[in-house]
Write an enzyme that holds these catalytic residues in place. Sequence first.
Site, mmCIF file in Angstrom:
data_model
loop_
_atom_site.group_PDB
_atom_site.id
_atom_site.type_symbol
_atom_site.label_atom_id
_atom_site.label_comp_id
_atom_site.label_asym_id
_atom_site.label_seq_id
_atom_site.Cartn_x
_atom_site.Cartn_y
_atom_site.Cartn_z
ATOM 1 N N GLY A 16 0.845 -1.198 0.000
ATOM 2 C CA GLY A 16 0.000 0.000 0.000
ATOM 3 C C GLY A 16 0.873 1.238 0.000
ATOM 4 O O GLY A 16 2.093 1.149 -0.174
ATOM 5 N N GLU A 44 5.222 -2.108 2.390
ATOM 6 C CA GLU A 44 4.853 -3.511 2.167
ATOM 7 C C GLU A 44 4.859 -4.274 3.482
ATOM 8 O O GLU A 44 5.586 -3.909 4.402
ATOM 9 C CB GLU A 44 5.870 -4.185 1.243
ATOM 10 C CG GLU A 44 5.861 -3.641 -0.166
ATOM 11 C CD GLU A 44 6.954 -4.260 -1.036
ATOM 12 O OE1 GLU A 44 7.830 -4.971 -0.492
ATOM 13 O OE2 GLU A 44 6.917 -4.023 -2.246
ATOM 14 N N VAL A 45 4.051 -5.357 3.534
ATOM 15 C CA VAL A 45 4.149 -6.278 4.683
ATOM 16 C C VAL A 45 4.539 -7.643 4.140
ATOM 17 O O VAL A 45 3.955 -8.127 3.166
ATOM 18 C CB VAL A 45 2.818 -6.397 5.458
ATOM 19 C CG1 VAL A 45 2.958 -7.404 6.602
ATOM 20 C CG2 VAL A 45 2.397 -5.052 6.018
ATOM 21 N N LYS A 89 6.996 -5.284 8.432
ATOM 22 C CA LYS A 89 6.430 -4.142 7.703
ATOM 23 C C LYS A 89 7.605 -3.304 7.233
ATOM 24 O O LYS A 89 8.428 -2.854 8.049
ATOM 25 C CB LYS A 89 5.510 -3.349 8.623
ATOM 26 C CG LYS A 89 4.843 -2.167 7.950
ATOM 27 C CD LYS A 89 3.718 -1.642 8.823
ATOM 28 C CE LYS A 89 3.134 -0.352 8.282
ATOM 29 N NZ LYS A 89 2.106 0.193 9.180
ATOM 30 N N ASP A 149 -5.927 6.269 13.658
ATOM 31 C CA ASP A 149 -6.167 5.720 12.315
ATOM 32 C C ASP A 149 -6.771 4.316 12.430
ATOM 33 O O ASP A 149 -6.352 3.382 11.740
ATOM 34 C CB ASP A 149 -4.867 5.695 11.496
ATOM 35 C CG ASP A 149 -5.146 5.568 9.996
ATOM 36 O OD1 ASP A 149 -6.311 5.744 9.582
ATOM 37 O OD2 ASP A 149 -4.199 5.269 9.241
HETATM 38 N N1 ADE Z 1 -0.691 -7.697 7.503
HETATM 39 C C1 ADE Z 1 -0.280 -6.618 8.162
HETATM 40 N N2 ADE Z 1 0.291 -6.949 9.308
HETATM 41 C C2 ADE Z 1 0.233 -8.292 9.408
HETATM 42 C C3 ADE Z 1 0.617 -9.234 10.398
HETATM 43 N N3 ADE Z 1 1.203 -8.854 11.511
HETATM 44 N N4 ADE Z 1 0.380 -10.524 10.177
HETATM 45 C C4 ADE Z 1 -0.229 -10.889 9.043
HETATM 46 N N5 ADE Z 1 -0.617 -10.070 8.077
HETATM 47 C C5 ADE Z 1 -0.402 -8.771 8.264
#
Ligand code: ADE
Length: 503
Positions: free
Chosen positions: A207, A211-212, A225, A326
Amino acid sequence: MDGSLGFTLVLVGLLLLTSARHADSEDDGKLLCMCENAKGTCVNDTCRGDVCFYTWVQGHEEKGCFSNHDYREQCFTSFERFHVYCCRESRCNAAATPPPNINGETSTVAPLQPRPELWIAAALLLFVTAAGLCGLLIFLRLRRAHVRLKNADEHDISMLKVPNGEDPTYGGIYDEFCTSGSGTGLPYLVQRTMARQISLVECVGKGRYGEVWRGTWMGESVAVKIFSSRDEQSWFRETEIYNTVQLRHDNILGFIASDMTSKNSSTQLWLVTHFHELGSLYDFLQYGGLEPESCLKMCLSVACGLVHLHTEIVSSQGKPAIAHRDLKSRNILVKRNGQCCIADLGLAVIHSQSNDYLDVGHNPRVGTKRYMAPEVLDESIRMDIFESYKQTDIWALALVFWEISCRTTVNGIVEEYRPPFFDLVPSDPSFEEMKKVVCVDQQRPSLHNRLHSHPIMSSIVKIMKECWFQNAPARLTALRVKKTLSKLDLPADFSIKKLKQDF
Ligand code: ADE
């Protein structure tokens, strides 16, 4: 060899002999279960635990062992795309298959059967074994302490910690540092070292924020993250909060580490947290319908997380009050046990009444427009008063409850997933578009009639309405929401009944 050592050796020998002879039985109090997972915890496709499990999560199957603690947390959860089967006999998870209704097939697993005679025998066996082991352990410890003290006296060295060959877990490392120290997280160097031992496996989200990724650390899944460079202030803020505030809570995303690295003259900012395979509440709500009881469990867990954030605790292990700013379904994660946890503290404000400070941070980012409260949109909010920020969180909480309620089945009816105000503003609405709907026209999300005909859902609707009052101070507090929802709590056997229905 002195008498006590001889006695110890005989006891240990006997124990080893017994456990070897009954390697497949329950004599050590543990079951042998079939094991298939990506965590590297299986030995020859088997493991030992208190309960055997089989999980099916969106097509991914896992088999393995749970401890009794995991059993209470994990075994009583089943959603449309997430099924858990637990049983207490040796290798009983061997034949488990995906649940019914996934491919129109039925499951071949037997339901969890109560076997009182087995339970009593197992409990007795466990007690006798535990008592024996405790005795042996106490004896060995006393003996070792005695020898250590003697050596320390003689050589002036004592208690040198040596590696014992077992893989560390981040829970173990956290406990080691944080129960004795400040209680606010691992030392920076430990965080950095852990972060650099992570292998990134798959990207699970992308986003404006960055990224995650799902990564692995010592065989355990973690979430990483990676912040986009334009959102570095959010990384600084979240890192600061997790490292200075004691935030361990079931309904707040668990922090592991933060790390900043330089790569080809660009800065990489990582935040490492617990990984939740069901993803965000927003993702989860796309899949399928919820029972009212599951809706209540989710709403209550989000309220509990928000109460923990909003509450100042005055003690040596205390915390200041925090407002999120948020809150939305994309910033809430769904855990295997059906509860949620709140994530993303990048915009949070901190307040301590006892120390008389309000810290709003220096983040140019603003909250998500769709979830902005009327006083934010018409810019009448008192930004010097902490209560104002909590009231905007409550507005957003009402919208999250609305999203969950829309996906809840009552009288066989469920709505498709829609974001709040989907019928009144376009996607990615502007500030002005939101202001017109929320402040000028004073519109609210519409509530389907079916919700009024169910006792749990009608109570949740009432809470929602009292959380989205135009007049911010009139809104319920998070604590009031939590208390009201707690009183609607599930009957004790709800989860078990649901589990039996599902298999
Ligand atoms: N998406 C964002 N944060 C996450 C997390 N901690 N575990 C799994 N998906 C996610």
